[in-house]
Design a protein around this motif. Structure first.
Motif, short mmCIF file in Angstrom:
data_model
loop_
_atom_site.label_atom_id
_atom_site.label_comp_id
_atom_site.label_asym_id
_atom_site.label_seq_id
_atom_site.Cartn_x
_atom_site.Cartn_y
_atom_site.Cartn_z
N UNK A 4 -57.35 18.40 107.51
CA UNK A 4 -58.19 17.44 106.80
C UNK A 4 -58.04 17.74 105.32
N UNK A 5 -58.24 16.75 104.46
CA UNK A 5 -58.09 17.02 103.02
C UNK A 5 -59.23 17.91 102.52
N UNK A 6 -58.94 18.64 101.47
CA UNK A 6 -59.97 19.39 100.77
C UNK A 6 -60.58 18.46 99.73
N UNK A 7 -61.86 18.15 99.89
CA UNK A 7 -62.50 17.27 98.93
C UNK A 7 -62.75 18.03 97.63
N UNK A 8 -62.81 17.30 96.55
CA UNK A 8 -63.16 17.87 95.25
C UNK A 8 -64.53 17.34 94.85
N UNK A 9 -65.06 17.85 93.78
CA UNK A 9 -66.37 17.42 93.30
C UNK A 9 -66.41 15.92 93.03
N UNK A 10 -65.30 15.34 92.60
CA UNK A 10 -65.29 13.91 92.30
C UNK A 10 -65.18 13.06 93.57
N UNK A 35 -63.19 21.40 103.07
CA UNK A 35 -62.76 20.71 104.29
C UNK A 35 -63.95 20.08 105.00
N UNK A 36 -65.00 20.88 105.19
CA UNK A 36 -66.19 20.36 105.85
C UNK A 36 -66.87 19.29 104.99
N UNK A 37 -66.62 19.31 103.70
CA UNK A 37 -67.18 18.32 102.79
C UNK A 37 -66.74 16.90 103.06
N UNK A 38 -65.78 16.71 103.95
CA UNK A 38 -65.42 15.37 104.38
C UNK A 38 -66.59 14.70 105.10
N UNK A 161 -64.18 26.07 113.54
CA UNK A 161 -63.95 24.94 112.62
C UNK A 161 -62.75 25.26 111.73
N UNK A 162 -62.71 26.47 111.19
CA UNK A 162 -61.59 26.89 110.35
C UNK A 162 -60.28 26.76 111.12
N UNK A 163 -60.28 27.21 112.36
CA UNK A 163 -59.09 27.13 113.20
C UNK A 163 -58.71 25.68 113.50
N UNK A 164 -59.68 24.85 113.85
CA UNK A 164 -59.41 23.46 114.20
C UNK A 164 -58.74 22.71 113.06
N UNK A 165 -59.17 23.00 111.83
CA UNK A 165 -58.64 22.30 110.66
C UNK A 165 -57.50 23.05 109.97
N UNK A 166 -57.15 24.23 110.50
CA UNK A 166 -56.13 25.09 109.88
C UNK A 166 -56.40 25.28 108.38
N UNK A 167 -57.63 25.67 108.09
CA UNK A 167 -58.03 25.89 106.71
C UNK A 167 -57.34 27.14 106.18
N UNK A 168 -56.76 27.00 105.01
CA UNK A 168 -55.97 28.07 104.40
C UNK A 168 -56.81 28.87 103.41
N UNK A 169 -56.40 30.11 103.23
CA UNK A 169 -56.99 30.92 102.18
C UNK A 169 -56.67 30.25 100.85
N UNK A 170 -57.61 30.30 99.93
CA UNK A 170 -57.45 29.62 98.64
C UNK A 170 -56.14 30.00 97.97
N UNK A 171 -55.55 29.03 97.29
CA UNK A 171 -54.21 29.18 96.70
C UNK A 171 -54.12 30.35 95.73
#
Length: 182
Positions: A4-10, A35-38, A161-171
């Motif tokens: 899922x996309x990583x949402x930003x503040x905007x 990611x959860x911010x979607x 949730x992290x696993x389901x979305x394959x959330x990565x460690x911050x760049x």
């Protein structure tokens, strides 16, 4: 790449913007919250739940981090492990203890913390026995018992949730590794 996309503040409603930022690292947006911010309402509920576990578990900071690292280790979740190694260090765990949690080597811990680790692993596995419950209940009151089980289960859910979305460690971060005492 996250599923899922990583949402930003905007990308999100202003009332939810602060929820994608780390409470421990002001100004740093965390991928898990982005990611959860979607789903802003789910993000709000998740942060409220995790905040309650963080602040009202009935555990010391050290004990709380032992539960969280044990959960991350048990489910082999590198993102959660990575996020909490530094927090655990600040809460008084030393590298030898953190490494021992990753290996499920309880010998370096006092008896109460050995019981805490065993109970946490059992909660995550869905295998809490009466004797294990009693051993932990001898050392912790009912308030803390709820905190232990809820923290283990809450971070298990977060890990899934992290696993389901394959959330990565911050760049801008590099994984600390499962062994930090190198």
């Amino acid at each position: 790449m996250s599923r899922v996309p990583y949402v930003t503040a905007t990308d999100i409603d202003p009332e939810y913007r602060e929820l994608i930022v780390s409470s421990l690292q002001p100004g740093k947006t965390l991928n898990v919250y982005s990611a959860v911010g979607n789903n802003e309402r789910v993000l709000e509920g998740l942060r409220g739940f995790l905040g309650a576990l963080w602040n009202h578990s009935g555990l010391s900071d050290r004990q709380r981090e032992i539960v969280i690292l044990t959960t991350a280790s048990e489910i082999a979740e590198p993102y959660e492990w990575h996020q909490h190694v530094a927090i655990a260090t600040n809460a008084g765990l030393v590298a030898e203890e953190i490494d021992a949690i990753a290996r499920d080597d309880r010998a370096v811990f006092p008896t109460t913390e050995q019981a805490l680790i065993a109970y946490t692993r059992a909660v995550v596995r869905g295998r809490v026995t009466e004797s294990l419950h009693e051993a932990v209940a001898e050392r912790f009151d009912e308030n803390a018992m709820v905190g232990i089980a809820a923290t283990a289960a809450g971070y298990l859910a977060l890990g899934r949730v992290i696993d389901a979305f394959e959330i990565e460690i911050e760049a801008d971060d590099e994984f600390v590794g499962w062994e930090v005492d190198d």
